[in-house]
Design a protein around this motif. Sequence first.
Motif, PDB file in Angstrom:
ATOM      1  N   PRO A   1      62.354   5.487  32.109  1.00  0.00           N
ATOM      2  CA  PRO A   1      62.592   4.669  30.918  1.00  0.00           C
ATOM      3  C   PRO A   1      61.291   4.055  30.411  1.00  0.00           C
ATOM      4  CG  PRO A   1      63.199   3.448  32.878  1.00  0.00           C
ATOM      5  CD  PRO A   1      62.820   4.835  33.344  1.00  0.00           C
ATOM      6  N   SER A   2      61.208   3.854  29.120  1.00  0.00           N
ATOM      7  CA  SER A   2      60.065   3.135  28.561  1.00  0.00           C
ATOM      8  C   SER A   2      60.544   2.244  27.439  1.00  0.00           C
ATOM      9  CB  SER A   2      59.002   4.103  28.047  1.00  0.00           C
ATOM     10  OG  SER A   2      59.386   4.626  26.795  1.00  0.00           O
ATOM     11  N   LEU A   3      59.833   1.149  27.256  1.00  0.00           N
ATOM     12  CA  LEU A   3      60.181   0.229  26.181  1.00  0.00           C
ATOM     13  C   LEU A   3      60.095   0.926  24.832  1.00  0.00           C
ATOM     14  CD1 LEU A   3      60.902  -2.624  25.300  1.00  0.00           C
ATOM     15  CD2 LEU A   3      58.482  -3.222  25.438  1.00  0.00           C
TER      16      LEU A   3
ATOM     17  N   ARG B   1      70.550  -4.606  38.592  1.00  0.00           N
ATOM     18  CA  ARG B   1      69.778  -5.775  38.219  1.00  0.00           C
ATOM     19  C   ARG B   1      70.432  -6.481  37.032  1.00  0.00           C
ATOM     20  NH1 ARG B   1      63.539  -4.820  36.317  1.00  0.00           N
ATOM     21  NH2 ARG B   1      62.956  -7.005  35.912  1.00  0.00           N
ATOM     22  N   LEU B   2      70.335  -7.788  37.006  1.00  0.00           N
ATOM     23  CA  LEU B   2      70.839  -8.537  35.857  1.00  0.00           C
ATOM     24  C   LEU B   2      69.798  -8.521  34.732  1.00  0.00           C
ATOM     25  CD1 LEU B   2      72.461 -11.631  37.602  1.00  0.00           C
ATOM     26  CD2 LEU B   2      73.599  -9.607  36.668  1.00  0.00           C
ATOM     27  N   GLY B   3      70.277  -8.672  33.498  1.00  0.00           N
ATOM     28  CA  GLY B   3      69.367  -8.814  32.360  1.00  0.00           C
ATOM     29  C   GLY B   3      69.061  -7.518  31.650  1.00  0.00           C
ATOM     30  N   SER B   4      69.905  -6.523  31.802  1.00  0.00           N
ATOM     31  CA  SER B   4      69.616  -5.239  31.155  1.00  0.00           C
ATOM     32  C   SER B   4      69.538  -5.390  29.640  1.00  0.00           C
ATOM     33  CB  SER B   4      70.686  -4.206  31.489  1.00  0.00           C
ATOM     34  OG  SER B   4      70.389  -2.993  30.822  1.00  0.00           O
TER      35      SER B   4
ATOM     36  N   LEU C   1      67.800   2.266  32.712  1.00  0.00           N
ATOM     37  CA  LEU C   1      66.718   1.487  32.099  1.00  0.00           C
ATOM     38  C   LEU C   1      65.934   0.607  33.076  1.00  0.00           C
ATOM     39  CD1 LEU C   1      68.086   0.136  28.682  1.00  0.00           C
ATOM     40  CD2 LEU C   1      66.333   1.884  29.045  1.00  0.00           C
ATOM     41  N   ASP C   2      66.381   0.481  34.290  1.00  0.00           N
ATOM     42  CA  ASP C   2      65.725  -0.450  35.211  1.00  0.00           C
ATOM     43  C   ASP C   2      64.523   0.195  35.889  1.00  0.00           C
ATOM     44  OD1 ASP C   2      64.991  -2.317  37.090  1.00  0.00           O
ATOM     45  OD2 ASP C   2      66.843  -2.185  38.272  1.00  0.00           O
ATOM     46  N   PRO C   3      63.309  -0.215  35.527  1.00  0.00           N
ATOM     47  CA  PRO C   3      62.132   0.405  36.164  1.00  0.00           C
ATOM     48  C   PRO C   3      62.098   0.129  37.666  1.00  0.00           C
ATOM     49  CG  PRO C   3      61.501  -0.967  34.270  1.00  0.00           C
ATOM     50  CD  PRO C   3      62.938  -1.258  34.563  1.00  0.00           C
ATOM     51  N   GLN C   4      62.762  -0.921  38.104  1.00  0.00           N
ATOM     52  CA  GLN C   4      62.757  -1.239  39.536  1.00  0.00           C
ATOM     53  C   GLN C   4      63.821  -0.482  40.319  1.00  0.00           C
ATOM     54  OE1 GLN C   4      62.478  -5.330  40.601  1.00  0.00           O
ATOM     55  NE2 GLN C   4      61.035  -5.834  38.970  1.00  0.00           N
TER      56      GLN C   4
END
Lengths: 555, 555
Positions: B421-423, B274-277, B387-390
């Motif tokens: 992952p979590s924020l 995904r873009l925007g990591s 890091l990508d939850p999706q």
Amino acid sequence: MAAAPTLAIADWKSLAASKRESNYNKIPTEWRLPSSLTSHISSTSNSSVLDIPEKSGLLTRQELEITENYDAWALTQLIAAGKLTSKEVTIAFCKRAAIAQQCVNCLTEIMFDEAIARATQCDEYLKKEGKKMGPLHGLPISLKDSFQVKGSQATIGYISFLSHPPSTTNSTVVDILFRAGAVFHCKTNLPQTMMTADSDNNVFGRTLNPNNPSLTAGGSTGGEGALIKMRGSVLGMATDVAGSIRIPALCNGIVGFKPSAGRIGFGGSIAPGRLGSPTAIPPVIGPEATSVRDCELVLQTIIDSTPWDVDETVLNIPWRRLSSPKTPLRFGLIRGHPQRPLHPPVARILHTAATQLKEAGHSIVLLDDQIPDLYTCTMLSFKYFLLDPQKTPVKHIQASGEPWVPSIPTCALKELEGWQPSLDELWDMNVQRMGVVRRFRELYTENRLDAVIMPGYQATAVPHDTFGVPIYTVIQNLLNYPAAILPYLKAEKALDEPFFKADAAYEPPYNPATFENAPGALQIMGKPMLDEELIQILKVVERDLGTAGRGRALE
Amino acid sequence: MAAAPTLAIADWKSLAASKRESNYNKIPTEWRLPSSLTSHISSTSNSSVLDIPEKSGLLTRQELEITENYDAWALTQLIAAGKLTSKEVTIAFCKRAAIAQQCVNCLTEIMFDEAIARATQCDEYLKKEGKKMGPLHGLPISLKDSFQVKGSQATIGYISFLSHPPSTTNSTVVDILFRAGAVFHCKTNLPQTMMTADSDNNVFGRTLNPNNPSLTAGGSTGGEGALIKMRGSVLGMATDVAGSIRIPALCNGIVGFKPSAGRIGFGGSIAPGRLGSPTAIPPVIGPEATSVRDCELVLQTIIDSTPWDVDETVLNIPWRRLSSPKTPLRFGLIRGHPQRPLHPPVARILHTAATQLKEAGHSIVLLDDQIPDLYTCTMLSFKYFLLDPQKTPVKHIQASGEPWVPSIPTCALKELEGWQPSLDELWDMNVQRMGVVRRFRELYTENRLDAVIMPGYQATAVPHDTFGVPIYTVIQNLLNYPAAILPYLKAEKALDEPFFKADAAYEPPYNPATFENAPGALQIMGKPMLDEELIQILKVVERDLGTAGRGRALE
């Protein structure tokens, strides 16, 4: 983790009062102003206090001369040449900072004794070694409260931080300035949480605008802005994540320079929130000053010191010495956003500047209809500021039971009420941000722009707690483009009237009498990482607008 | 969003087969190898295939000379001087790339016809204009499949991307290289998801190591590594987020250079996820090559083109021309981590290099006990990759029903099984990362280090699907320090034996026969943002280890 014990209200009030009293006691009795000079000053009085230093009679002719007639660049020359001693310069600025404090409440930590002792050392060094300690030899410099100086507190206006012991180390940038010969005479006021444009907190209270105390001094580096305008300092170190260097510069009428992120290191600074933010908008450090060449002096001095060897938050990019740019220049022009129409004085000042630059031969390219929506960009930026699920600043407030200052709710975006950050949305935010960055890059490239001229705010300084969201300064942080405020002209009802639009929804409301004589300003935005180029462009603008020599500097 | 329809297994297999057939059809009949030359090559055969290009008889004496005796720097000189035409150079490399493909399966997109047409244009331009198109005039360059080239696909080995139409634009770096005169003759293989060290996927299959096909060619830019070692190309563009430039370099025995993030732009590349990591570890673009000066040539050419005007992912930092550094140099030395002890050949090669550099007068400072734990750093880095939850890469796989390639589970960390992952944790990760960066900065400063020498991996190239986690290459991405692989010596049982430790838990297992003659390598890590300095240091190391001229370049 158990919540920190909450103090009773009486407790936090007495803690704050005790801190303020201890500060007041650091002002020598003979530098205190009679109440006849100060009793009329309040957050509702609108007479300039800029004449009080002279009227007070506390400063000698020589001290008035020292504090009023030079910028930092000139003072370092005079000290290095032995024409002034660091001690006399430092005493003059300490005295004037003390006066400023009594007029507009701009200081947090007072370090006059330490400064005079340090200045004496500088003078002895120069005499003994026959050379300067460094490029800032003997120069008094003020610091936003978030910088650490050994032996002083760095409460950044949180009651709960009053229990923190004095700093045992310097911020890296403080160390670097010290090695370059600087003298630190005071630290300056800022807003609770640093995330609003009124420098008001429950520890130190509110800083007033010396041009007109009924107006905000801006924030978050507002104590600096007011102090420098009062000429209680000619150079201060500030920080900026949404306009905190530039807003006080435009509110008070001084120069502010926000470099690209990573040029100046954040090592050892005190943060108002949690460390480790995955934000795309890192805060930056830069100067508030009275001339562009002073911004250059301090940035060059810091970056020349190879700060990357002592601070891993710095990008290892040497400072490039540039000569004047090839002119004429090509400027983009942004004249505002429909949701924050420019107050008549700001519209007039921007128009005058653009006209004057065009007459000087430069090109002006209108960008109004081509840029991404600034209001949407502000919402995106504010989401980055709200990424902490633990809401650490709230915890710092709750730890003492102190209330929020009134300014805080005024700069919240209603659209983000109840918004909760999530890791998933953060990915999308980054994609959205990259689209904004792409568009600005394209505009610069397609139009072969050297810089963009735009307002730093839709108004001049405004009444306290009415500043709202800073859509004209946060965009540069979102882009990570360097940007500066140059003071230019002032609000003048008669001249501004033709720029009044009856159908404009001015926010805050526009009443010419409220703003009369408030300082005007331009914001000039450079290209990413090209801080050196922006400095040179600013010098051209200073020259062509006839505002150079604002520091009344020696040439 | 509804899930993409899943293809039946038979469908994805036939889609892949059809793509591979279409590729094979792009190899001219007269360049096809007889099965007598290739039938013995498999992922379990261990005889070098490096002699097949010559043995095949497909290349003329001149074509062997062109492809074997020069690096990119020398070839551009010869073409510019009219001693070789771009067309004959391009045909030679196309032919040899075709042979490499038939031996080790290193290509994805074959662009021989387009390349020869382009080369002809280059020759005509030179003849007509009397000057080069740019610094890479007429030079064939290969590209990792993730770069986009107009008219070619960029499936990056996902079956589900086979339905994507050919690219309609070039990646910005491809545009830049094109304007500098480059000729693109092929794109090269990579792993499914790009996040493992075996260049194996269900579209193109597995790339083999030409030194020994039973060993991995490395990844993720493994097709490049194998192609360049076969001299089907002398210069390839690669990417690296955990070692993807450097691992194929050390596995195949070529040079790989990972610059600091932001020096080379990622505009228009195809991402495996995904873009925007919000990662602290951005991927970087850099060269795989046969000489250090070729890395310099391509980086300098790209950065000289002011890529920031066309790509907002680039930092505006001009390329600095440096002369040789002041010698002797000071090197830190890292000799491994207890959880990944060095295989005897790697220990011996590192020891030999350190000894030889010391004999050449340089200082060596042992850092083993002073650095942060590399295994812990790897865990932290891998969290950034997750890091990508999706879990977008999983979706790309599931969209076609293709299975995971066997290598994927081998490079997962058991400690992170089930980690979500979590924020909130991301903030803590960033603080942890900053501690690692601080420690390395301190080590460089305290020891006045110019660079650090360390292994790029605990072994030489290893059997397929046994590479595991790359603890010696991901640390430079976590730090964002530039780093390079230089080929040096090779595994030799007799010499390596004294370095064998009976109690070491070698991973993967060490059996000298498995690795005999596998290429050796050194990793050299510079200082952040000082890519130019690292290039110069590498040249000193090349000289003092006697490995310069590996590209058998003209001087």
